[in-house]
Design a protein around this motif. Structure first.
Motif, short mmCIF file in Angstrom:
data_model
loop_
_atom_site.label_atom_id
_atom_site.label_comp_id
_atom_site.label_asym_id
_atom_site.label_seq_id
_atom_site.Cartn_x
_atom_site.Cartn_y
_atom_site.Cartn_z
N ARG A 69 -0.09 -2.37 -1.97
CA ARG A 69 1.10 -2.66 -1.17
C ARG A 69 1.23 -1.51 -0.19
N GLN A 70 1.22 -1.86 1.12
CA GLN A 70 1.20 -0.84 2.15
C GLN A 70 2.05 -1.25 3.34
N TYR A 71 2.75 -0.30 3.93
CA TYR A 71 3.54 -0.56 5.13
C TYR A 71 2.62 -0.55 6.34
N ARG A 77 6.48 -4.02 8.49
CA ARG A 77 6.75 -4.54 7.15
C ARG A 77 5.63 -4.16 6.19
N HIS A 78 5.89 -4.38 4.92
CA HIS A 78 4.90 -4.12 3.87
C HIS A 78 4.01 -5.35 3.70
N TYR A 79 2.74 -5.09 3.35
CA TYR A 79 1.78 -6.16 3.10
C TYR A 79 1.05 -5.91 1.79
N GLU A 104 -8.03 5.60 -2.54
CA GLU A 104 -6.85 4.75 -2.54
C GLU A 104 -6.46 4.25 -3.93
N CYS A 105 -7.44 3.97 -4.77
CA CYS A 105 -7.15 3.33 -6.05
C CYS A 105 -7.37 4.24 -7.25
N GLU A 151 0.79 1.75 -2.72
CA GLU A 151 0.82 1.52 -4.16
C GLU A 151 -0.33 0.60 -4.52
N THR A 152 -1.05 0.95 -5.58
CA THR A 152 -2.12 0.11 -6.10
C THR A 152 -1.66 -0.49 -7.41
#
Length: 187
Positions: A69-71, A77-79, A104-105, A151-152
């Motif tokens: 989840r990333q802006y 917006r977040h995607y 990232e993860c 967020e992962t």
């Protein structure tokens, strides 16, 4: 059964007459080129030069993948997206995928497989995203780049596909990759 090949068709190749760097933002560059069309006429082509990227379908187990989840500022917006990242200069695609999965993860993968090449915006950019499968994950801790906030989280792939159907996941590269996997991936 072998698929029928598409027809060859006519040649509409455009040749570069001149090329101008209109803008260099460091990450993206904008070019404005004069081209000769197949009929001999001259036209302008503007396009974004992109360094390329990788994206991963990272499986925690046979039914569960990682999403982020990333802006995204351009859309304000977040995607929800599959993990992805840009290719650094002279970096092999697989090395980028391995680096980005850790950054990232927070995971390393023992199994990697190239699945597809995605030409995302052929009308105005030369970006290519290389899609990889990553399996047999081991958690090693995230190493986000400075200024990177995301967020992962794990999700069942069936739920992610439902989110595509329901319009919750709308990012094109993620949508395509999930549908690709659903159609051909686990065969």
């Amino acid at each position: 059964m072998t698929a029928k090949k598409p027809p060859e068709g006519s040649d509409f190749t455009e040749t570069t007459v001149s090329s101008t760097l209109a803008y260099d933002g460091g990450f993206l560059r904008l070019r404005r080129d004069s081209v000769r069309l197949c009929d001999g006429n001259i036209a302008w082509r503007e396009y974004v030069e992109h360094p390329g990227a990788v994206m991963m379908l990272a499986f925690l187990d046979p039914e569960t993948i990682l999403l982020e989840r990333q802006y995204r500022y351009p859309m304000h917006r977040h995607y929800l997206e599959l993990p992805a990242g840009k290719i650094e200069a002279n970096e092999p695609h697989l090395a980028t995928a391995k680096r980005e999965l850790v950054e990232e993860c927070g995971y390393e993968a023992a199994e990697w497989k190239h699945l597809a090449s995605l030409h995302t915006c052929i009308g105005y950019a030369n970006e290519v995203i290389e899609l990889y499968l990553a399996r047999d994950l081991t958690h090693v801790g995230t190493q986000l780049d400075e200024g990177e906030h995301l967020e992962t989280f794990p999700v069942r792939i069936e739920d992610a596909l439902s989110w595509v159907r329901d319009g919750i996941i709308t990012d094109t590269k993620t949508t395509f990759s999930l549908l690709w996997w659903d159609k051909w991936g686990n065969r």
